[in-house]
Design a protein around this motif. Structure first.
Motif, PDB file in Angstrom:
ATOM      1  N   LYS A   1     -33.921  22.643 -31.633  1.00 48.59           N
ATOM      2  CA  LYS A   1     -34.129  22.302 -30.225  1.00 48.59           C
ATOM      3  C   LYS A   1     -33.595  20.910 -29.907  1.00 48.59           C
ATOM      4  O   LYS A   1     -33.696  20.432 -28.797  1.00 48.59           O
ATOM      5  CB  LYS A   1     -35.614  22.413 -29.888  1.00 48.59           C
ATOM      6  CG  LYS A   1     -36.127  23.839 -30.010  1.00 48.59           C
ATOM      7  CD  LYS A   1     -37.640  23.901 -29.899  1.00 48.59           C
ATOM      8  CE  LYS A   1     -38.165  25.291 -30.112  1.00 48.59           C
ATOM      9  NZ  LYS A   1     -38.058  25.799 -31.461  1.00 48.59           N
ATOM     10  N   GLU A   2     -33.008  20.259 -30.909  1.00 48.89           N
ATOM     11  CA  GLU A   2     -32.442  18.921 -30.729  1.00 48.89           C
ATOM     12  C   GLU A   2     -31.038  18.992 -30.131  1.00 48.89           C
ATOM     13  O   GLU A   2     -30.363  20.004 -30.221  1.00 48.89           O
ATOM     14  CB  GLU A   2     -32.311  18.205 -32.082  1.00 48.89           C
ATOM     15  CG  GLU A   2     -33.598  17.792 -32.707  1.00 48.89           C
ATOM     16  CD  GLU A   2     -33.362  17.002 -33.983  1.00 48.89           C
ATOM     17  OE1 GLU A   2     -34.242  16.219 -34.301  1.00 48.89           O
ATOM     18  OE2 GLU A   2     -32.318  17.148 -34.645  1.00 48.89           O
ATOM     19  N   GLU A   3     -30.614  17.886 -29.573  1.00 52.67           N
ATOM     20  CA  GLU A   3     -29.220  17.761 -29.126  1.00 52.67           C
ATOM     21  C   GLU A   3     -28.348  17.569 -30.347  1.00 52.67           C
ATOM     22  O   GLU A   3     -28.771  16.919 -31.296  1.00 52.67           O
ATOM     23  CB  GLU A   3     -29.069  16.548 -28.197  1.00 52.67           C
ATOM     24  CG  GLU A   3     -29.812  16.688 -26.888  1.00 52.67           C
ATOM     25  CD  GLU A   3     -29.184  17.683 -25.936  1.00 52.67           C
ATOM     26  OE1 GLU A   3     -27.960  17.930 -26.050  1.00 52.67           O
ATOM     27  OE2 GLU A   3     -29.905  18.221 -25.099  1.00 52.67           O
ATOM     28  N   PRO A   4     -27.157  18.105 -30.415  1.00 51.35           N
ATOM     29  CA  PRO A   4     -26.543  18.970 -29.418  1.00 51.35           C
ATOM     30  C   PRO A   4     -27.115  20.375 -29.521  1.00 51.35           C
ATOM     31  O   PRO A   4     -27.307  20.904 -30.612  1.00 51.35           O
ATOM     32  CB  PRO A   4     -25.060  18.965 -29.785  1.00 51.35           C
ATOM     33  CG  PRO A   4     -25.046  18.714 -31.258  1.00 51.35           C
ATOM     34  CD  PRO A   4     -26.244  17.845 -31.547  1.00 51.35           C
TER      35      PRO A   4
ATOM     36  N   GLY B   1     -28.919   8.848 -41.518  1.00 54.46           N
ATOM     37  CA  GLY B   1     -28.465   9.138 -40.167  1.00 54.46           C
ATOM     38  C   GLY B   1     -28.879  10.505 -39.659  1.00 54.46           C
ATOM     39  O   GLY B   1     -28.702  10.810 -38.487  1.00 54.46           O
ATOM     40  N   TYR B   2     -29.407  11.369 -40.530  1.00 51.64           N
ATOM     41  CA  TYR B   2     -29.885  12.673 -40.086  1.00 51.64           C
ATOM     42  C   TYR B   2     -31.219  12.472 -39.369  1.00 51.64           C
ATOM     43  O   TYR B   2     -31.993  11.575 -39.690  1.00 51.64           O
ATOM     44  CB  TYR B   2     -30.077  13.618 -41.268  1.00 51.64           C
ATOM     45  CG  TYR B   2     -28.794  14.244 -41.769  1.00 51.64           C
ATOM     46  CD1 TYR B   2     -27.663  13.484 -42.019  1.00 51.64           C
ATOM     47  CD2 TYR B   2     -28.711  15.592 -41.995  1.00 51.64           C
ATOM     48  CE1 TYR B   2     -26.493  14.060 -42.480  1.00 51.64           C
ATOM     49  CE2 TYR B   2     -27.541  16.183 -42.456  1.00 51.64           C
ATOM     50  CZ  TYR B   2     -26.439  15.402 -42.692  1.00 51.64           C
ATOM     51  OH  TYR B   2     -25.290  15.977 -43.141  1.00 51.64           O
ATOM     52  N   SER B   3     -31.512  13.327 -38.419  1.00 53.37           N
ATOM     53  CA  SER B   3     -32.758  13.208 -37.657  1.00 53.37           C
ATOM     54  C   SER B   3     -33.964  13.523 -38.537  1.00 53.37           C
ATOM     55  O   SER B   3     -33.853  14.169 -39.584  1.00 53.37           O
ATOM     56  CB  SER B   3     -32.728  14.171 -36.464  1.00 53.37           C
ATOM     57  OG  SER B   3     -32.835  15.510 -36.910  1.00 53.37           O
TER      58      SER B   3
END
Length: 91
Positions: free
Chosen positions: A45-48, A12-14
């Protein structure tokens, strides 16, 4: 020994999170990502996106102690800053 697939350990981690973690865990320091490079990684730089610290709820084991956000940001290497940060994350 085959390298561990971090996607199995952190499902589930990016992709960016896995890439940053992998880059930080490289044994050879000449090949490992530097702190400066890590801070510029796309993961940050990813959300959140980061927010003002005053918007983060304070969970502390010592509820009578206030967190001074200005002290927290003034000197990023100070011991007091680390103590303040631990208060913010509830350690």
């Amino acid at each position: 020994i085959a390298p561990t697939d971090l996607r199995e350990i952190f499902p589930g981690y990016s992709k960016a999170a896995i890439d940053l973690l992998s880059s930080m865990l490289i044994y050879d320091p000449d090949q490992r990502i530097s702190a400066a490079e890590a801070l510029m990684h796309s993961f940050f730089k990813e959300e959140p996106l980061p927010c003002d610290l005053s918007l983060i709820p304070i969970i502390s084991s010592k509820p009578n102690r206030e967190v001074n956000y200005e002290t927290l940001l003034e000197d990023p290497l100070s011991f007091d800053m680390m103590e303040q940060l631990y208060k913010v994350v509830g350690i």
